[in-house]
Design a protein around this motif. Structure first.
Motif, PDB file in Angstrom:
ATOM      1  N   GLN A 114       0.986  -1.294  -0.102  1.00 22.70           N
ATOM      2  CA  GLN A 114       0.037  -0.044   0.025  1.00 22.70           C
ATOM      3  C   GLN A 114       1.003   1.235  -0.128  1.00 22.70           C
ATOM      4  N   ARG A 117       0.361   5.639  -1.383  1.00 18.60           N
ATOM      5  CA  ARG A 117      -0.041   6.973  -2.172  1.00 18.60           C
ATOM      6  C   ARG A 117       0.996   7.072  -3.217  1.00 18.60           C
ATOM      7  N   LEU A 118       0.252   7.578  -4.167  1.00 16.08           N
ATOM      8  CA  LEU A 118       0.994   7.813  -5.742  1.00 16.08           C
ATOM      9  C   LEU A 118       2.240   8.829  -5.285  1.00 16.08           C
ATOM     10  N   ASP A 119       2.196   9.582  -4.245  1.00 13.98           N
ATOM     11  CA  ASP A 119       3.217  10.585  -4.021  1.00 13.98           C
ATOM     12  C   ASP A 119       4.261   9.863  -3.342  1.00 13.98           C
ATOM     13  N   PRO A 131      -7.937   4.130  -4.300  1.00 15.48           N
ATOM     14  CA  PRO A 131      -7.096   5.294  -3.601  1.00 15.48           C
ATOM     15  C   PRO A 131      -6.623   5.105  -2.282  1.00 15.48           C
ATOM     16  N   GLY A 132      -5.375   5.628  -2.109  1.00 19.39           N
ATOM     17  CA  GLY A 132      -4.453   5.458  -0.937  1.00 19.39           C
ATOM     18  C   GLY A 132      -4.094   3.886  -0.620  1.00 19.39           C
ATOM     19  N   GLU A 133      -4.359   3.233  -1.818  1.00 17.43           N
ATOM     20  CA  GLU A 133      -3.837   1.555  -1.510  1.00 17.43           C
ATOM     21  C   GLU A 133      -2.811   1.271  -2.588  1.00 17.43           C
ATOM     22  N   TYR A 134      -3.330   1.348  -3.937  1.00 17.40           N
ATOM     23  CA  TYR A 134      -2.457   1.051  -4.747  1.00 17.40           C
ATOM     24  C   TYR A 134      -3.112   1.320  -6.337  1.00 17.40           C
ATOM     25  N   VAL A 135      -3.157   2.648  -6.568  1.00 18.29           N
ATOM     26  CA  VAL A 135      -3.567   3.323  -7.732  1.00 18.29           C
ATOM     27  C   VAL A 135      -2.825   2.817  -9.028  1.00 18.29           C
TER      28      VAL A 135
END
Ligand code: NAP
Length: 251
Positions: free
Chosen positions: A97, A99-101, A154-158
């Motif tokens: 897990q 976020r993208l950032d 979202p917040g897991e693995y986009v």
């Protein structure tokens, strides 16, 4: 003389949903190529289990994201079975897990390479064998997507969700590309299924945590996904192509 038995390649067939597909396919009379990448013991044990009940399966190692491995894997199937009637693009990975950032290019590329490029390379080899355009007798492909393609994770693995969104587009496009060549291409979107993938993605307790968010209030079993896939592979689905079937308990 009875008709030769149909053959199917299940990528990532050694464990989880893939192993359930291999077992049920064999019980339905298919000869099965069980692909794996690292866990030879799991693949060989499944092949032995299928042989013990009269089925015909063999294990074939190959990283679906490596073109040379994919070409060698299909050559091994040609040598062993002499024909190919179906492909299940099931091999897939999630990464921990984030976020993208917090993601780097290496992680994103790894997910895309296995989940997207791997499925496309395997489908390419299957089309080269099954399409009437190439002298084949037709066949069926089922791509294993995920309900994540519609939720975005979202917040897991986009990155994972986007890889499965790509699988959905690929399913529709390839279905139309080869529809007149005897090949049907469909996809299944599983929801939360009880397999080891959650632990490999760093969340061994994920199924228990998310169970209550599923409208049916439970996780799915690998066999429930496998049965949907076997239906799409079968002649019972003879007029379905480009279809994407949710098997996600309403999620
Ligand atoms: P799993 O239990 O982790 O099993 C993964 C399988 O894929 C194993 O057989 C593994 O081989 C193989 N594999 C992994 N990377 C590979 C590669 N690069 N090349 C070839 N084989 C590879 O996974 P699962 O839960 O059954 O998931 C199967 C599919 O369903 C995946 O596409 C996944 O995205 C999708 N899905 C799963 C869920 C879920 O909740 N479980 C939900 C939605 C969608 P080894 O045994 O050698 O490691």
């Amino acid at each position: 003389m009875s008709a030769p038995k149909k053959t199917v390649l299940v990528t990532g067939g050694s464990r989880g949903i893939g192993a359930a597909i291999a077992r049920i396919a064999s019980a339905n009379g298919w000869r099965v190529a069980v692909n794996y990448v690292a866990n030879a013991a799991a693949a060989e044990s499944l092949v032995a289990e299928i042989a013990a009940i009269g089925g015909d399966a063999f294990a074939v190692r190959g990283d679906v994201g490596e073109e040379s491995d994919v070409v060698a894997m299909f050559a091994a199937i040609d040598a062993r079975f002499g024909r190919l009637d179906a492909l299940v693009n099931n091999a897939g990975i999630v990464t921990p897990q984030a976020r993208l950032d917090g993601m780097d290019a290496g992680r994103i590329l790894r997910v895309m390479r296995v989940n997207v490029v791997g499925s496309m390379l395997c489908a390419r080899e299957a089309v080269r064998r099954m399409s009437t355009r190439h002298g084949g007798s037709g066949g069926a492909i089922v791509n294993v997507s995920s309900i994540a393609a519609t939720l975005g994770s979202p917040g897991e693995y986009v990155d994972y969700a986007a890889s499965k969104g790509a699988i959905d587009s690929f399913t529709v496009g390839l279905a139309r590309e080869v529809a007149a060549e005897g090949i049907r291409v469909n996809a299944v979107r599983p929801g939360i299924i009880d397999t080891e993938i959650h632990a490999s993605g760093g969340q061994p307790g994920r199924v228990a945590v998310l169970r209550g968010t599923v409208p049916m209030q439970r996780e799915g079993k690998a066999e429930e996904i496998a049965r949907a896939i076997l239906w799409l592979l079968s002649d019972d689905a003879s007029y379905s192509t480009g279809a994407i079937l949710n098997a996600s308990g309403g999620r």
